[in-house]
Design a protein around this motif. Structure first.
Motif, PDB file in Angstrom:
ATOM      1  N   ALA A  83      -0.551  -6.559 -24.876  1.00 24.68           N
ATOM      2  CA  ALA A  83      -0.887  -7.350 -26.059  1.00 24.68           C
ATOM      3  C   ALA A  83      -0.678  -6.544 -27.337  1.00 24.68           C
ATOM      4  CB  ALA A  83      -2.336  -7.832 -25.964  1.00 24.68           C
ATOM      5  N   ALA A  84      -1.118  -5.293 -27.340  1.00 24.93           N
ATOM      6  CA  ALA A  84      -0.982  -4.465 -28.541  1.00 24.93           C
ATOM      7  C   ALA A  84       0.487  -4.236 -28.885  1.00 24.93           C
ATOM      8  CB  ALA A  84      -1.698  -3.130 -28.333  1.00 24.93           C
ATOM      9  N   GLU A  85       1.312  -3.982 -27.876  1.00 21.35           N
ATOM     10  CA  GLU A  85       2.732  -3.761 -28.136  1.00 21.35           C
ATOM     11  C   GLU A  85       3.405  -5.048 -28.614  1.00 21.35           C
ATOM     12  OE1 GLU A  85       6.410  -1.830 -28.452  1.00 21.35           O
ATOM     13  OE2 GLU A  85       4.335  -1.105 -28.368  1.00 21.35           O
ATOM     14  N   ALA A  86       2.993  -6.186 -28.048  1.00 21.67           N
ATOM     15  CA  ALA A  86       3.559  -7.464 -28.490  1.00 21.67           C
ATOM     16  C   ALA A  86       3.242  -7.710 -29.961  1.00 21.67           C
ATOM     17  CB  ALA A  86       3.019  -8.600 -27.625  1.00 21.67           C
ATOM     18  N   VAL A  87       2.005  -7.443 -30.357  1.00 21.17           N
ATOM     19  CA  VAL A  87       1.622  -7.620 -31.764  1.00 21.17           C
ATOM     20  C   VAL A  87       2.400  -6.650 -32.643  1.00 21.17           C
ATOM     21  CG1 VAL A  87      -0.284  -7.375 -33.399  1.00 21.17           C
ATOM     22  CG2 VAL A  87      -0.654  -8.538 -31.214  1.00 21.17           C
ATOM     23  N   ARG A  88       2.572  -5.422 -32.183  1.00 24.29           N
ATOM     24  CA  ARG A  88       3.315  -4.434 -32.963  1.00 24.29           C
ATOM     25  C   ARG A  88       4.745  -4.895 -33.211  1.00 24.29           C
ATOM     26  NH1 ARG A  88       6.806  -0.406 -32.832  1.00 24.29           N
ATOM     27  NH2 ARG A  88       7.372  -0.798 -30.660  1.00 24.29           N
ATOM     28  N   ARG A  89       5.320  -5.613 -32.257  1.00 25.33           N
ATOM     29  CA  ARG A  89       6.696  -6.105 -32.408  1.00 25.33           C
ATOM     30  C   ARG A  89       6.768  -7.425 -33.176  1.00 25.33           C
ATOM     31  NH1 ARG A  89       9.880  -4.690 -26.705  1.00 25.33           N
ATOM     32  NH2 ARG A  89       8.936  -2.628 -26.396  1.00 25.33           N
ATOM     33  N   GLY A  90       5.628  -7.908 -33.634  1.00 25.25           N
ATOM     34  CA  GLY A  90       5.634  -9.121 -34.446  1.00 25.25           C
ATOM     35  C   GLY A  90       5.433 -10.401 -33.667  1.00 25.25           C
ATOM     36  N   TYR A  91       5.012 -10.299 -32.420  1.00 26.55           N
ATOM     37  CA  TYR A  91       4.783 -11.485 -31.610  1.00 26.55           C
ATOM     38  C   TYR A  91       3.311 -11.884 -31.681  1.00 26.55           C
ATOM     39  CZ  TYR A  91       9.154  -9.572 -29.790  1.00 26.55           C
ATOM     40  OH  TYR A  91      10.407  -9.042 -29.682  1.00 26.55           O
ATOM     41  N   GLU A  92       3.018 -13.041 -31.166  1.00 31.71           N
ATOM     42  CA  GLU A  92       1.644 -13.550 -31.197  1.00 31.71           C
ATOM     43  C   GLU A  92       1.068 -13.537 -29.788  1.00 31.71           C
ATOM     44  OE1 GLU A  92      -0.869 -17.494 -32.726  1.00 31.71           O
ATOM     45  OE2 GLU A  92       1.320 -17.410 -32.919  1.00 31.71           O
ATOM     46  N   VAL A  93      -0.173 -13.110 -29.681  1.00 30.74           N
ATOM     47  CA  VAL A  93      -0.877 -13.115 -28.401  1.00 30.74           C
ATOM     48  C   VAL A  93      -1.926 -14.217 -28.454  1.00 30.74           C
ATOM     49  CG1 VAL A  93      -2.341 -11.807 -26.823  1.00 30.74           C
ATOM     50  CG2 VAL A  93      -0.460 -10.672 -28.019  1.00 30.74           C
ATOM     51  N   GLN A  94      -1.889 -15.096 -27.467  1.00 33.94           N
ATOM     52  CA  GLN A  94      -2.755 -16.271 -27.460  1.00 33.94           C
ATOM     53  C   GLN A  94      -3.510 -16.355 -26.143  1.00 33.94           C
ATOM     54  OE1 GLN A  94       0.236 -19.275 -27.740  1.00 33.94           O
ATOM     55  NE2 GLN A  94       0.621 -18.965 -29.930  1.00 33.94           N
ATOM     56  N   LYS A  95      -4.547 -17.167 -26.166  1.00 31.24           N
ATOM     57  CA  LYS A  95      -5.244 -17.470 -24.922  1.00 31.24           C
ATOM     58  C   LYS A  95      -4.283 -18.201 -23.994  1.00 31.24           C
ATOM     59  CE  LYS A  95      -9.171 -20.020 -23.003  1.00 31.24           C
ATOM     60  NZ  LYS A  95     -10.315 -20.916 -23.300  1.00 31.24           N
ATOM     61  N   ALA A  96      -4.269 -17.788 -22.748  1.00 34.20           N
ATOM     62  CA  ALA A  96      -3.318 -18.373 -21.794  1.00 34.20           C
ATOM     63  C   ALA A  96      -3.587 -19.856 -21.613  1.00 34.20           C
ATOM     64  CB  ALA A  96      -3.403 -17.649 -20.459  1.00 34.20           C
ATOM     65  N   ARG A  97      -2.514 -20.634 -21.662  1.00 31.24           N
ATOM     66  CA  ARG A  97      -2.647 -22.080 -21.466  1.00 31.24           C
ATOM     67  C   ARG A  97      -2.776 -22.438 -19.996  1.00 31.24           C
ATOM     68  NH1 ARG A  97       2.825 -23.739 -24.034  1.00 31.24           N
ATOM     69  NH2 ARG A  97       3.354 -21.933 -22.752  1.00 31.24           N
ATOM     70  N   SER A  98      -2.249 -21.571 -19.126  1.00 26.19           N
ATOM     71  CA  SER A  98      -2.271 -21.863 -17.695  1.00 26.19           C
ATOM     72  C   SER A  98      -3.673 -21.671 -17.135  1.00 26.19           C
ATOM     73  CB  SER A  98      -1.291 -20.948 -16.950  1.00 26.19           C
ATOM     74  OG  SER A  98       0.004 -21.058 -17.495  1.00 26.19           O
ATOM     75  N   SER A  99      -3.958 -22.404 -16.072  1.00 29.07           N
ATOM     76  CA  SER A  99      -5.222 -22.213 -15.364  1.00 29.07           C
ATOM     77  C   SER A  99      -5.001 -21.192 -14.257  1.00 29.07           C
ATOM     78  CB  SER A  99      -5.703 -23.541 -14.775  1.00 29.07           C
ATOM     79  OG  SER A  99      -4.734 -24.077 -13.895  1.00 29.07           O
ATOM     80  N   PHE A 100      -6.014 -20.373 -14.012  1.00 21.35           N
ATOM     81  CA  PHE A 100      -5.886 -19.288 -13.049  1.00 21.35           C
ATOM     82  C   PHE A 100      -6.870 -19.461 -11.905  1.00 21.35           C
ATOM     83  CE2 PHE A 100      -5.066 -17.194 -17.258  1.00 21.35           C
ATOM     84  CZ  PHE A 100      -3.694 -17.127 -17.114  1.00 21.35           C
ATOM     85  N   PHE A 101      -6.534 -18.773 -10.814  1.00 23.86           N
ATOM     86  CA  PHE A 101      -7.523 -18.570  -9.775  1.00 23.86           C
ATOM     87  C   PHE A 101      -8.498 -17.501 -10.269  1.00 23.86           C
ATOM     88  CE2 PHE A 101      -3.813 -20.080  -7.343  1.00 23.86           C
ATOM     89  CZ  PHE A 101      -4.398 -21.173  -6.719  1.00 23.86           C
ATOM     90  N   PRO A 102      -9.702 -17.474  -9.730  1.00 20.63           N
ATOM     91  CA  PRO A 102     -10.684 -16.490 -10.222  1.00 20.63           C
ATOM     92  C   PRO A 102     -10.192 -15.054 -10.157  1.00 20.63           C
ATOM     93  CG  PRO A 102     -11.767 -18.150  -8.883  1.00 20.63           C
ATOM     94  CD  PRO A 102     -10.295 -18.399  -8.755  1.00 20.63           C
ATOM     95  N   ARG A 103      -9.328 -14.733  -9.195  1.00 24.05           N
ATOM     96  CA  ARG A 103      -8.867 -13.355  -9.057  1.00 24.05           C
ATOM     97  C   ARG A 103      -7.812 -12.979 -10.098  1.00 24.05           C
ATOM     98  NH1 ARG A 103      -8.300 -13.610  -2.463  1.00 24.05           N
ATOM     99  NH2 ARG A 103     -10.497 -13.224  -1.979  1.00 24.05           N
ATOM    100  N   GLU A 104      -7.357 -13.941 -10.884  1.00 19.92           N
ATOM    101  CA  GLU A 104      -6.308 -13.684 -11.865  1.00 19.92           C
ATOM    102  C   GLU A 104      -6.875 -13.693 -13.274  1.00 19.92           C
ATOM    103  OE1 GLU A 104      -2.508 -15.826  -9.689  1.00 19.92           O
ATOM    104  OE2 GLU A 104      -3.783 -17.000 -11.034  1.00 19.92           O
ATOM    105  N   GLY A 105      -6.081 -13.167 -14.184  1.00 22.75           N
ATOM    106  CA  GLY A 105      -6.397 -13.230 -15.606  1.00 22.75           C
ATOM    107  C   GLY A 105      -5.149 -12.896 -16.385  1.00 22.75           C
ATOM    108  N   GLY A 106      -5.042 -13.428 -17.596  1.00 18.94           N
ATOM    109  CA  GLY A 106      -3.829 -13.155 -18.350  1.00 18.94           C
ATOM    110  C   GLY A 106      -3.889 -13.659 -19.768  1.00 18.94           C
ATOM    111  N   VAL A 107      -2.768 -13.490 -20.462  1.00 15.16           N
ATOM    112  CA  VAL A 107      -2.629 -13.920 -21.855  1.00 15.16           C
ATOM    113  C   VAL A 107      -1.249 -14.544 -22.019  1.00 15.16           C
ATOM    114  CG1 VAL A 107      -4.175 -12.129 -22.727  1.00 15.16           C
ATOM    115  CG2 VAL A 107      -1.702 -11.682 -22.586  1.00 15.16           C
ATOM    116  N   ASP A 108      -1.072 -15.248 -23.126  1.00 10.17           N
ATOM    117  CA  ASP A 108       0.240 -15.771 -23.501  1.00 10.17           C
ATOM    118  C   ASP A 108       0.826 -14.895 -24.597  1.00 10.17           C
ATOM    119  OD1 ASP A 108       0.080 -17.798 -21.714  1.00 10.17           O
ATOM    120  OD2 ASP A 108       0.003 -19.428 -23.181  1.00 10.17           O
ATOM    121  N   VAL A 109       2.081 -14.520 -24.443  1.00  8.37           N
ATOM    122  CA  VAL A 109       2.816 -13.817 -25.495  1.00  8.37           C
ATOM    123  C   VAL A 109       3.818 -14.811 -26.071  1.00  8.37           C
ATOM    124  CG1 VAL A 109       4.363 -11.910 -26.040  1.00  8.37           C
ATOM    125  CG2 VAL A 109       2.535 -11.592 -24.357  1.00  8.37           C
ATOM    126  N   ALA A 110       3.676 -15.113 -27.363  1.00  6.56           N
ATOM    127  CA  ALA A 110       4.518 -16.117 -28.012  1.00  6.56           C
ATOM    128  C   ALA A 110       5.594 -15.426 -28.840  1.00  6.56           C
ATOM    129  CB  ALA A 110       3.680 -17.035 -28.893  1.00  6.56           C
TER     130      ALA A 110
END
Length: 307
Positions: A83-110
């Motif tokens: 996420a930090a590197e994506a922001v440094r490159r000028g991209y946006e980090v958002q809450k993931a739109r996808s639904s996950f299983f409890p064992r998963e977690g993630g973010v959206d890079v726009a």
């Protein structure tokens, strides 16, 4: 063969249909357009401090990244580094739109309006082997693109070392999606031009058919009036022939009938009184246009006839 500087592309059109068109430049999957194998290193923080707001929310979400605490901590560090590197490159980090299983977690890079979901999960959560159960998997949702979308801990490369490759894959997909969007916009614009031209021709043909129908109706009334006029002339001659041979009431009745008949002939004859005028036309209805559109819809270039 493809012209120089062009390529043949296809995009969905009307449900199961495909439209082929010439697009500018090489295909994003061409060898010359592929990203370099090395994506550059992405710094991974040593501790969970100064988190991106989306990462802070994920860290506090107990229903996500359900795994041993050490693996969860590492997963959050990986995602925070990404996420930090994506922001440094000028991209946006958002809450993931996808639904996950409890064992998963993630973010959206726009990137350029396209969001790509990056998730982390434990690769072998039920394994009793300590080494296997400690492995993580980073996945990049890929849909039906066929592009790389999964990276694992391996002896040759850890996930920390693969973050640069993952981010380069996101950038490559953004380039491909941007070109696809441009190609689709170009195809839509071309369909719009063709549809407008077809609508113009269809309107002319629909108006022409309506005027022709009026003409046929007038010609039909004229033919009817000519036949009735001939009958009136014959009736007038017959009255003259029988004048004095039949009683006067019968002749008077025949003369009354002849007078009415001539008035009727004048009323139905388009040439009986004055000259016919150019009929007024109106905007054709969609139903009137459809027979002349050759499968296109009168309601728009992206719709099919009958819909």
């Amino acid at each position: 063969m493809e012209p120089t500087g062009k390529r043949i592309e296809k995009v969905p059109y009307g449900g199961p249909g495909l439209e082929l068109f010439l697009a500018e430049g090489p295909h994003p999957n061409a060898r010359s357009q592929r990203p370099k194998a090395v994506g550059g290193s992405v710094p991974v923080p040593a501790r969970l401090g100064r988190l991106h707001p989306v990462m802070a929310a994920l860290k506090d979400a107990e229903s996500r990244l359900v795994m041993p605490s050490a693996l969860r901590h590492r997963s959050l560090l990986l995602l925070q580094g990404q996420a930090a590197e994506a922001v440094r490159r000028g991209y946006e980090v958002q809450k993931a739109r996808s639904s996950f299983f409890p064992r998963e977690g993630g973010v959206d890079v726009a990137v350029d309006g396209f969001a790509y979901t990056v998730t982390v999960r434990q690769e072998f959560p039920e394994s009793t082997d300590l080494e296997r159960s400690a492995r993580l998997v980073v996945e990049l949702a890929h849909g039906l693109t066929g592009r790389p979308g999964r990276w694992r801990d391996r002896k040759s490369r850890t996930l920390e070392e693969a973050l640069g490759v993952i981010l380069r894959e996101i950038e490559a997909r953004a380039v491909e999606d941007a070109r696809r969007r441009q190609d689709e916009q170009q195809a839509r614009a071309e369909r719009e031009v063709r549809w407008q031209a077809a609508m113009g021709v269809a309107k002319e043909q629909a108006v022409r058919e309506r005027l022709a129908q009026v003409l046929r109706e007038e010609a039909g009334r004229w033919q009817e009036a000519a036949a009735l006029s001939a009958y009136c002339m014959a009736l007038e001659r017959r009255i003259g022939e029988l004048d004095g041979a039949v009683d006067e009431p019968a002749l008077d009745s025949a003369r009354d009938w002849l007078e009415w008949a001539r008035g009727y002939v004048t009323s139905v004859d388009p040439l009986g009184s004055g000259l016919p005028e150019m009929p007024h036309t109106r905007e054709p209805t969609p139903e009137e246009l459809e027979p002349y559109l050759r499968g296109l819809s009168p309601h728009g270039p992206e719709r099919h006839a009958g819909r």
